[in-house]
Write a protein that holds these residues in place. Structure first.
Motif, PDB file in Angstrom:
ATOM      1  N   GLN A 274      41.170 -50.629 -11.817  1.00 22.71           N
ATOM      2  CA  GLN A 274      42.279 -50.955 -12.716  1.00 22.71           C
ATOM      3  C   GLN A 274      41.898 -52.061 -13.692  1.00 22.71           C
ATOM      4  OE1 GLN A 274      44.783 -49.021 -13.054  1.00 22.71           O
ATOM      5  NE2 GLN A 274      44.089 -47.801 -11.304  1.00 22.71           N
ATOM      6  N   GLN A 275      41.174 -53.050 -13.219  1.00 19.68           N
ATOM      7  CA  GLN A 275      40.697 -54.075 -14.140  1.00 19.68           C
ATOM      8  C   GLN A 275      39.334 -54.578 -13.685  1.00 19.68           C
ATOM      9  OE1 GLN A 275      43.010 -57.733 -12.461  1.00 19.68           O
ATOM     10  NE2 GLN A 275      44.280 -56.731 -13.973  1.00 19.68           N
ATOM     11  N   GLY A 276      38.635 -55.221 -14.622  1.00 22.24           N
ATOM     12  CA  GLY A 276      37.286 -55.671 -14.294  1.00 22.24           C
ATOM     13  C   GLY A 276      36.287 -54.799 -15.025  1.00 22.24           C
ATOM     14  N   SER A 277      35.189 -54.472 -14.347  1.00 20.74           N
ATOM     15  CA  SER A 277      34.157 -53.761 -15.093  1.00 20.74           C
ATOM     16  C   SER A 277      33.457 -52.706 -14.252  1.00 20.74           C
ATOM     17  CB  SER A 277      33.127 -54.774 -15.597  1.00 20.74           C
ATOM     18  OG  SER A 277      32.586 -55.436 -14.474  1.00 20.74           O
ATOM     19  N   VAL A 278      32.821 -51.815 -14.980  1.00 17.48           N
ATOM     20  CA  VAL A 278      32.035 -50.750 -14.369  1.00 17.48           C
ATOM     21  C   VAL A 278      30.659 -50.808 -15.021  1.00 17.48           C
ATOM     22  CG1 VAL A 278      31.767 -48.251 -14.242  1.00 17.48           C
ATOM     23  CG2 VAL A 278      34.031 -49.263 -13.940  1.00 17.48           C
ATOM     24  N   LEU A 279      29.620 -50.761 -14.208  1.00 17.80           N
ATOM     25  CA  LEU A 279      28.266 -50.870 -14.756  1.00 17.80           C
ATOM     26  C   LEU A 279      27.375 -49.771 -14.177  1.00 17.80           C
ATOM     27  CD1 LEU A 279      25.874 -52.440 -16.156  1.00 17.80           C
ATOM     28  CD2 LEU A 279      25.629 -53.663 -13.997  1.00 17.80           C
ATOM     29  N   LEU A 280      26.695 -49.057 -15.073  1.00 12.12           N
ATOM     30  CA  LEU A 280      25.622 -48.171 -14.621  1.00 12.12           C
ATOM     31  C   LEU A 280      24.314 -48.864 -14.968  1.00 12.12           C
ATOM     32  CD1 LEU A 280      24.003 -45.624 -13.835  1.00 12.12           C
ATOM     33  CD2 LEU A 280      24.536 -44.677 -16.071  1.00 12.12           C
ATOM     34  N   ALA A 281      23.551 -49.241 -13.959  1.00 11.69           N
ATOM     35  CA  ALA A 281      22.269 -49.905 -14.212  1.00 11.69           C
ATOM     36  C   ALA A 281      21.143 -49.007 -13.728  1.00 11.69           C
ATOM     37  CB  ALA A 281      22.229 -51.234 -13.469  1.00 11.69           C
ATOM     38  N   VAL A 282      20.140 -48.833 -14.574  1.00 12.85           N
ATOM     39  CA  VAL A 282      18.988 -48.019 -14.185  1.00 12.85           C
ATOM     40  C   VAL A 282      17.750 -48.910 -14.207  1.00 12.85           C
ATOM     41  CG1 VAL A 282      17.721 -45.886 -14.612  1.00 12.85           C
ATOM     42  CG2 VAL A 282      20.105 -46.075 -15.343  1.00 12.85           C
ATOM     43  N   ASP A 283      17.050 -48.958 -13.098  1.00 11.57           N
ATOM     44  CA  ASP A 283      15.851 -49.808 -12.999  1.00 11.57           C
ATOM     45  C   ASP A 283      14.658 -48.984 -12.563  1.00 11.57           C
ATOM     46  OD1 ASP A 283      16.902 -52.547 -13.342  1.00 11.57           O
ATOM     47  OD2 ASP A 283      18.166 -51.899 -11.672  1.00 11.57           O
ATOM     48  N   ALA A 284      13.486 -49.425 -13.009  1.00 18.29           N
ATOM     49  CA  ALA A 284      12.263 -48.777 -12.536  1.00 18.29           C
ATOM     50  C   ALA A 284      11.803 -49.556 -11.308  1.00 18.29           C
ATOM     51  CB  ALA A 284      11.196 -48.813 -13.623  1.00 18.29           C
ATOM     52  N   LEU A 285      11.757 -48.901 -10.160  1.00 17.40           N
ATOM     53  CA  LEU A 285      11.371 -49.603  -8.931  1.00 17.40           C
ATOM     54  C   LEU A 285       9.871 -49.786  -8.879  1.00 17.40           C
ATOM     55  CD1 LEU A 285      13.637 -47.842  -6.345  1.00 17.40           C
ATOM     56  CD2 LEU A 285      13.963 -50.011  -7.480  1.00 17.40           C
ATOM     57  N   ARG A 286       9.190 -48.822  -9.423  1.00 18.37           N
ATOM     58  CA  ARG A 286       7.743 -48.863  -9.451  1.00 18.37           C
ATOM     59  C   ARG A 286       7.358 -48.530 -10.869  1.00 18.37           C
ATOM     60  NH1 ARG A 286       5.883 -44.396  -7.636  1.00 18.37           N
ATOM     61  NH2 ARG A 286       7.052 -44.035  -5.756  1.00 18.37           N
TER      62      ARG A 286
ATOM     63  N   ARG B 127      15.882 -46.295  -9.957  1.00 20.34           N
ATOM     64  CA  ARG B 127      17.112 -46.450  -9.165  1.00 20.34           C
ATOM     65  C   ARG B 127      18.300 -46.428 -10.111  1.00 20.34           C
ATOM     66  NH1 ARG B 127      16.983 -51.254  -5.791  1.00 20.34           N
ATOM     67  NH2 ARG B 127      17.207 -52.287  -7.779  1.00 20.34           N
ATOM     68  N   PHE B 128      19.264 -45.584  -9.808  1.00 24.85           N
ATOM     69  CA  PHE B 128      20.506 -45.504 -10.581  1.00 24.85           C
ATOM     70  C   PHE B 128      21.590 -46.126  -9.713  1.00 24.85           C
ATOM     71  CE2 PHE B 128      19.096 -42.444 -13.815  1.00 24.85           C
ATOM     72  CZ  PHE B 128      17.935 -41.976 -13.222  1.00 24.85           C
ATOM     73  N   ALA B 129      22.304 -47.106 -10.263  1.00 26.75           N
ATOM     74  CA  ALA B 129      23.365 -47.727  -9.465  1.00 26.75           C
ATOM     75  C   ALA B 129      24.623 -47.859 -10.307  1.00 26.75           C
ATOM     76  CB  ALA B 129      22.909 -49.092  -8.975  1.00 26.75           C
ATOM     77  N   VAL B 130      25.730 -47.353  -9.765  1.00 29.18           N
ATOM     78  CA  VAL B 130      27.024 -47.474 -10.457  1.00 29.18           C
ATOM     79  C   VAL B 130      27.873 -48.453  -9.648  1.00 29.18           C
ATOM     80  CG1 VAL B 130      29.116 -46.258 -11.151  1.00 29.18           C
ATOM     81  CG2 VAL B 130      26.894 -45.129 -11.368  1.00 29.18           C
TER      82      VAL B 130
ATOM     83  N   PHE C 262      27.590 -47.289  -5.771  1.00 29.08           N
ATOM     84  CA  PHE C 262      26.952 -46.039  -5.358  1.00 29.08           C
ATOM     85  C   PHE C 262      25.571 -46.014  -6.006  1.00 29.08           C
ATOM     86  CE2 PHE C 262      31.388 -45.155  -4.811  1.00 29.08           C
ATOM     87  CZ  PHE C 262      31.460 -44.249  -3.767  1.00 29.08           C
ATOM     88  N   SER C 263      24.524 -45.786  -5.212  1.00 29.94           N
ATOM     89  CA  SER C 263      23.194 -45.794  -5.826  1.00 29.94           C
ATOM     90  C   SER C 263      22.311 -44.707  -5.225  1.00 29.94           C
ATOM     91  CB  SER C 263      22.539 -47.155  -5.635  1.00 29.94           C
ATOM     92  OG  SER C 263      22.339 -47.381  -4.262  1.00 29.94           O
TER      93      SER C 263
END
Ligand code: ADP
Length: 627
Positions: A302-314, A324-327, A389-390
């Motif tokens: 309802q309030q705040g934020s949502v972030l999709l972060a994608v990182d290279a683990l290797r 790694r995909f993390a929501v 969720f990742s």
């Protein structure tokens, strides 16, 4: 002498007793066995039968003796299929002197009934000569009944499954057809408004967008139900293609941002600079999973934020990388006991139940898709603390650019000086024909209509159109037959045929192409896809509307902000913190002097008052550069 005779007699007596007791012991053993045991001589005549063999076959033990073994064998399998005597195991053993074991055959009983048995035959030999055989058999009536019950249940389940798939495919076809009209006409009206052919008030445009969004939502649900049935029947497969990952992530941000702006959470899509741009991936599945995770996060927050972060683990190693995909969201969170159920089809946790939204299929499908791609989804969440969720996946990194995805540009006409092409539209449903007509007529095509397959074939023969748009399910003659006949008859070159079908499964593409069609356009279709296919086959040059400004997210990202002088970024952060729009605008101009694209995008975002989002990006940039 007498002593000697006495002792020899005693010995014989002793041996005889020994033999008798051994035989008694052996008989007792044979009598205690529940399997039937039969001994025969070299002619196959029964010379011995244990009580179980006689009982199983309904004879007295004595009655068994002298019968021929071959007469006991039914020469058929338990399902009744007969076979010649030469294939009978005991017959063969008598022929070649080798032992055999048979899973399932049938023996006759005295009363004329038959019993299914499993049995083995072992030759009895003296030197090289075969002097008989031992047959050991077991009644498998119960086992066969249990097996039959399992097979029946399996068959019934398969029939039910096929019926379910057929029902779903039909149902989805029926639903897609009206949806095609809903989405198609909404698209058409939007295009007319954007090309100036029609005028819409702001409210009408908004209503139209709502119709479109709801249609897309409905289409998503239909596809979800189909996906689940496909997964359940094991027909889902992974189909990697060359993919521009950055473009995919950027589009996602744009798509979801539309939804998020209707409510309060700010949405950020962020990928690390080390995330490769071009990889081989099943982009459709990856996009679907991320849309689902982001969609849930936006829906429940309802309030705040949502972030999709994608990182290279290797980093890239041997042409591969691990991402790694993390929501993450700041929403209500999910209790530990509910987390286990999340991935089951149709299950909803507290957050999903209260707004009575959603089908509870999204996460089940997402997990299956991620597993097909070689990973798994993990969830970290607690009530009141948001959710994350990742998943991690390996990708092949591609060298060089991937051909740009088909540009979804807005077609507003044809370049002048092109022939007036004639297009045959074969579809039994009036609204479907109208939708195609209304899309194509303004571009100057001459259109020919056919309302069933026979008519489509006749009109093709009479009018020799330049291209055919063909529905596959039509009365009198279906589209497959029309295509086949055209291909068999045509002499004056090949008429391109584009199948326009509401078929449920993308897999039907192969069937459609095998019938002689050149393309497969699935309803509901996007007008851009329709024009692209027609354009390709008729070698058309379209006039497009001016391209929209590049999407904002591609310009403002943390890595790019990180390249700005730290002092400038600090000033920007301060202005954003106190929501000072004017100051932010000035700073955007300063940024533009260093990076015009970033400056323009910043300026636009400031005007839209997306302060919180920008602040998040600045913070990410700081973390990035270590300031
Ligand atoms: P749907 O969203 O259609 O209900 P999903 O399978 O996508 O189905 O999600 C199942 C349930 O998981 C949701 O109903 C909701 O209860 C819970 N859930 C999923 N994502 C979140 C989230 N980000 N925050 C809180 N609850 C969530």
């Amino acid at each position: 002498m007498l002593d000697y005779a006495n002792s020899a007699e005693q010995k014989v007596q002793h041996i005889t007793e020994e033999l008798r007791s051994t035989e008694t012991r052996h008989r007792q053993i044979l009598a205690s066995v529940s399997d039937g045991i039969i001994g025969t001589n070299a002619n196959g005549e029964i010379t011995f039968s244990n009580p179980a063999a006689a009982a199983l076959l309904g004879y007295a033990e004595a009655e068994m003796l002298g019968r021929r073994m071959h007469h006991l064998v039914h020469h058929s399998y338990p399902d009744g299929t007969p076979f010649p005597e030469s294939e009978c195991a005991s017959y063969q053993t008598f022929q070649d002197g080798r032992p055999r074991t048979v899973d399932a055959e049938v023996f006759w009983r005295k009363d004329g009934a038959s019993i299914p048995v499993e049995y083995s035959t072992t030759p009895l030999k003296q030197g090289f000569a075969m002097v008989g055989a031992i047959v050991v058999f077991r009644d498998i009536t119960q086992r066969k009944a249990a097996l039959d019950a399992i097979l029946d249940a399996k068959m019934a389940a398969e029939v039910a499954n096929r019926a379910k798939s057929a029902f779903l495919a039909n149902m989805s076809h029926e639903l897609r057809t009206p949806l095609n009209a809903i989405l198609g006409f909404a698209d058409l009206m939007r295009r007319e408004a954007r090309t100036g052919r029609a005028r819409l008030t702001a409210e009408q445009a908004e209503n139209l967008a709502t119709i479109h969004r709801s249609g897309e939502h409905l289409l998503g649900l239909i596809n979800d139900v189909l996906d689940i049935s496909k997964i359940e029947s094991g027909r889902a497969t992974c189909q990697p293609t060359d993919c521009d990952l950055h473009a995919l992530l950027g589009e996602l941000g744009e798509l979801l941002r539309e939804r998020a702006t209707l409510k309060s959470p700010s949405l950020r899509v962020h990928w690390a600079a080390t995330v490769p741009r071009h990889v081989r991936a099943d982009a459709t599945k990856l996009r679907q999973v991320l849309i689902n995770l982001l969609g849930n996060a936006v829906k429940f927050t309802q309030q705040g934020s949502v972030l999709l972060a994608v990182d290279a683990l290797r980093g890239e190693q041997g042409g591969r990388c691990r991402l790694r995909f993390a929501v993450s969201d700041t929403g209500p969170g999910i209790a530990a006991e509910e987390q286990a159920k999340l991935f089951q089809p149709f299950s909803q946790a507290l957050a999903g139940v209260s707004p009575q939204e959603g089908s509870g299929l999204g996460l089940a499908i997402s997990r299956q898709h991620v597993q097909l791609m070689g990973g798994d989804i993990a969830v970290h969440s607690a009530p009141g603390q948001g959710s994350r969720f990742s998943f991690e996946l390996d990708f092949e990194v591609l060298k060089g650019a991937v051909p740009e995805a088909k540009a979804q540009r807005l077609v507003i006409g044809l370049e002048p000086g092109q022939p007036r092409y004639r297009v045959l539209i074969g579809d039994d449903i009036e609204t479907n024909r109208q939708l195609l007509i209304k899309n194509l007529k303004p571009l100057g095509f001459a259109l020919i209509e056919a309302t069933d397959g026979e008519q489509a074939l006749a009109r093709w023969r009479d009018e020799q159109p330049d291209l055919i748009l063909l529905d596959m399910r039509m009365p009198k003659m279906d589209g497959y037959e029309v295509a086949r006949r055209i291909r068999a008859e045509e002499k004056r070159g090949r008429t391109p045929i584009i199948a326009v079908t509401a078929s449920a499964f993308e897999e039907q593409r192969d069937e459609v192409l095998a019938a002689g069609c050149d393309e497969f356009l699935r309803k509901p279709f996007r007008d851009a896809d329709l024009f692209e296919l027609i354009g390709r086959h008729l070698k058309l040059a379209f006039v497009y509307a001016e391209r929209a400004a590049p999407a904002l997210h591609t310009a403002v990202d943390a890595a790019r902000l990180g390249a700005l002088p730290a002092a400038l970024r600090a000033q920007l952060r301060e202005a954003l913190l106190v929501l000072d729009g004017a100051r932010c605008g000035e700073l955007a101009e300063q940024v533009a002097a260093l990076d015009p694209e970033l400056g323009a995008a910043l300026g636009k975002q400031v005007k839209e008052m997306r302060f919180e989002e920008l602040l998040g990006l600045c913070e990410a940039a700081d973390a990035w550069t270590g300031t």
